[in-house]
Design a protein around this motif. Structure first.
Motif, PDB file in Angstrom:
ATOM      1  N   UNK A   1       0.838  -1.278   0.011  1.00 48.47           N
ATOM      2  CA  UNK A   1      -0.060  -0.155   0.046  1.00 48.47           C
ATOM      3  C   UNK A   1       0.841   1.254  -0.097  1.00 48.47           C
ATOM      4  N   UNK A   2       0.279   2.266  -0.226  1.00 47.37           N
ATOM      5  CA  UNK A   2       1.067   3.686  -0.176  1.00 47.37           C
ATOM      6  C   UNK A   2       1.264   3.900   1.340  1.00 47.37           C
ATOM      7  N   UNK A   3       2.742   4.158   1.527  1.00 46.02           N
ATOM      8  CA  UNK A   3       3.047   4.497   3.046  1.00 46.02           C
ATOM      9  C   UNK A   3       3.876   5.537   2.975  1.00 46.02           C
ATOM     10  N   UNK A   4       3.548   6.622   3.890  1.00 46.31           N
ATOM     11  CA  UNK A   4       4.245   7.834   4.131  1.00 46.31           C
ATOM     12  C   UNK A   4       4.822   7.779   5.671  1.00 46.31           C
ATOM     13  N   UNK A   5       6.136   8.411   5.788  1.00 50.59           N
ATOM     14  CA  UNK A   5       6.653   8.551   7.300  1.00 50.59           C
ATOM     15  C   UNK A   5       5.458   9.019   8.036  1.00 50.59           C
TER      16      UNK A   5
ATOM     17  N   UNK B   1       3.002   5.189  16.364  1.00 51.71           N
ATOM     18  CA  UNK B   1       3.535   5.338  17.663  1.00 51.71           C
ATOM     19  C   UNK B   1       3.673   6.841  18.323  1.00 51.71           C
ATOM     20  N   UNK B   2       2.782   7.480  17.702  1.00 51.81           N
ATOM     21  CA  UNK B   2       2.388   8.721  18.388  1.00 51.81           C
ATOM     22  C   UNK B   2       3.825   9.711  18.629  1.00 51.81           C
ATOM     23  N   UNK B   3       4.756   9.484  17.701  1.00 45.81           N
ATOM     24  CA  UNK B   3       5.994  10.472  17.731  1.00 45.81           C
ATOM     25  C   UNK B   3       6.041  11.136  16.420  1.00 45.81           C
ATOM     26  N   UNK B   4       7.151  11.995  16.291  1.00 51.60           N
ATOM     27  CA  UNK B   4       7.392  12.891  15.071  1.00 51.60           C
ATOM     28  C   UNK B   4       7.920  11.966  13.712  1.00 51.60           C
ATOM     29  N   UNK B   5       7.724  12.391  12.609  1.00 51.06           N
ATOM     30  CA  UNK B   5       8.359  11.815  11.591  1.00 51.06           C
ATOM     31  C   UNK B   5       9.608  11.686  11.597  1.00 51.06           C
ATOM     32  N   UNK B   6      10.640  12.677  12.050  1.00 46.35           N
ATOM     33  CA  UNK B   6      11.894  12.555  12.291  1.00 46.35           C
ATOM     34  C   UNK B   6      12.399  11.654  13.284  1.00 46.35           C
ATOM     35  N   UNK B   7      11.642  11.560  14.420  1.00 50.68           N
ATOM     36  CA  UNK B   7      11.898  10.539  15.286  1.00 50.68           C
ATOM     37  C   UNK B   7      11.685   9.175  15.006  1.00 50.68           C
ATOM     38  N   UNK B   8      10.599   9.082  14.181  1.00 48.56           N
ATOM     39  CA  UNK B   8      10.305   7.712  13.835  1.00 48.56           C
ATOM     40  C   UNK B   8      11.462   7.118  12.603  1.00 48.56           C
ATOM     41  N   UNK B   9      11.917   8.084  11.866  1.00 44.60           N
ATOM     42  CA  UNK B   9      12.926   7.534  10.899  1.00 44.60           C
ATOM     43  C   UNK B   9      14.043   7.031  11.849  1.00 44.60           C
TER      44      UNK B   9
ATOM     45  N   UNK C   1      17.377   0.924  15.280  1.00 46.27           N
ATOM     46  CA  UNK C   1      17.360  -0.547  15.458  1.00 46.27           C
ATOM     47  C   UNK C   1      17.329  -1.319  14.437  1.00 46.27           C
ATOM     48  N   UNK C   2      16.953  -0.907  12.985  1.00 45.46           N
ATOM     49  CA  UNK C   2      17.100  -1.927  11.904  1.00 45.46           C
ATOM     50  C   UNK C   2      18.074  -1.607  10.998  1.00 45.46           C
ATOM     51  N   UNK C   3      18.886  -0.227  11.126  1.00 46.12           N
ATOM     52  CA  UNK C   3      20.086   0.126  10.246  1.00 46.12           C
ATOM     53  C   UNK C   3      19.311   0.424   8.835  1.00 46.12           C
ATOM     54  N   UNK C   4      18.340   0.899   8.677  1.00 50.51           N
ATOM     55  CA  UNK C   4      17.908   1.568   7.851  1.00 50.51           C
ATOM     56  C   UNK C   4      16.663   2.330   7.714  1.00 50.51           C
ATOM     57  N   UNK C   5      16.117   3.402   6.919  1.00 49.90           N
ATOM     58  CA  UNK C   5      14.755   3.979   6.976  1.00 49.90           C
ATOM     59  C   UNK C   5      13.668   3.107   6.702  1.00 49.90           C
ATOM     60  N   UNK C   6      12.492   3.431   7.287  1.00 46.49           N
ATOM     61  CA  UNK C   6      11.270   2.632   7.056  1.00 46.49           C
ATOM     62  C   UNK C   6      11.017   2.528   5.484  1.00 46.49           C
ATOM     63  N   UNK C   7      11.090   3.536   5.011  1.00 45.14           N
ATOM     64  CA  UNK C   7      10.767   3.629   3.363  1.00 45.14           C
ATOM     65  C   UNK C   7      11.696   2.612   2.626  1.00 45.14           C
ATOM     66  N   UNK C   8      13.040   2.582   2.926  1.00 41.97           N
ATOM     67  CA  UNK C   8      13.918   1.823   2.292  1.00 41.97           C
ATOM     68  C   UNK C   8      13.495   0.433   2.588  1.00 41.97           C
ATOM     69  N   UNK C   9      13.234   0.126   3.968  1.00 37.49           N
ATOM     70  CA  UNK C   9      12.700  -1.327   4.330  1.00 37.49           C
ATOM     71  C   UNK C   9      11.357  -1.712   3.528  1.00 37.49           C
ATOM     72  N   UNK C  10      10.473  -0.697   3.395  1.00 33.50           N
ATOM     73  CA  UNK C  10       9.323  -1.050   2.340  1.00 33.50           C
ATOM     74  C   UNK C  10       9.727  -1.693   1.041  1.00 33.50           C
TER      75      UNK C  10
END
Length: 267
Positions: free
Chosen positions: A170-174, A181-189, A195-204
């Motif tokens: 599905x279309x996913x945005x930060x 998780x009720x946090x800012x986009x910068x904090x989430x990235x 934890x996982x060594x890459x950004x959420x979008x790269x993982x997607x």
């Protein structure tokens, strides 16, 4: 010097149990599904999916299914030259280790490849298997150097990761992930990278490319159809993404047709 003895894959064995004994070899265990209970020198250890155990030689150890429920795990048995340091800190300390891997999916695929190679008889098998084991030791040593991630950070990162696993087509945005998780986009990235060594979008994108590889090899869908199915409505963009993560075009991947290459997509 590492001497690889054997690699086992326990696939939901009912009533699995190993007796208490002083083991004469080193053991590396990667739990891939469920939980497994060990007695390590008189202390109970319950390991679950994503956790890796290092059990050094001469440890008194027994094991069994946790709460009577079968599990799935890879077990690597090996010996070391006791006279020489390996340069791998956790091996040289000769102490029991339990650790949750941040790059668990990649480690799981490397264990799968190791198990397949150990069961085969192709040329250079021993060299390839030793290389995979050394890579696993390197991955674990690198992760052990990182500051420990707090339980709350791990919970947030796992929440985002699980959402990506379930909705990667599905279309996913930060911003959307941040709201989970009720946090800012910068904090989430930043958290996901920690934890996982890459950004959420790269993982997607990696999840999409991995599924594209599966469909290219095991379905009769066209490349354009696969692109649409995975949420890439511009086929040329899909081509660019696929080549970025697999280092080849979809057509080249089909021509090679080797599923073992999939392990190289996540490094």
């Amino acid at each position: 010097m590492i001497q690889l003895m054997s690699v086992h894959f326990d696939h939901f064995i009912p009533n699995w149990r190993t007796q208490m004994e002083k083991i004469g070899h080193n053991v590396l265990v990667l739990v891939t599904e469920g939980k497994v209970r060990y007695d390590i020198n008189g202390s109970e250890v319950v390991a679950e999916r994503g956790e890796l155990l290092y059990i050094p030689k001469s440890t008194r150890r027994s094991g069994e299914n946790w709460a009577g429920t079968p599990h799935q795990k890879y077990t690597v048995l090996f010996n070391l030259d006791c006279e020489l340091p390996t340069g791998v800190p956790f091996l040289d300390r000769k102490q029991f280790l339990r650790f949750r891997l941040a790059h668990f999916p990649y480690a799981q695929r490397r264990c799968e490849r190791l198990y397949e190679e150990m069961r085969g008889s192709k040329s250079f098998r021993e060299l390839i298997c030793l290389g995979i084991v050394q890579e696993l030791f390197g991955i674990l040593s690198r992760e052990l150097e990182k500051p420990e991630v707090t339980p709350m950070k791990m919970k947030y990162a796992q929440t985002v990761r699980q959402y990506l696993l379930e909705h990667y087509r599905e279309p996913i945005e930060i911003g959307q992930l941040a709201r989970l998780i009720r946090r800012s986009p910068n904090y989430t990235t930043a958290l996901f990278k920690e934890v996982f060594g890459q950004s959420p979008i790269r993982y997607m994108h990696q999840l999409r490319v991995l599924e594209a590889c599966n469909l290219l090899l095991n379905s009769d869908m066209t490349i354009a159809s696969i692109s649409q199915y995975l949420g890439y409505y511009d086929t040329s963009y899909f081509f660019r993404i696929f080549k970025k993560y697999s280092s080849m075009s979809p057509g080249e991947f089909i021509a090679r047709g080797r599923p073992s290459d999939l392990s190289q997509l996540f490094s």
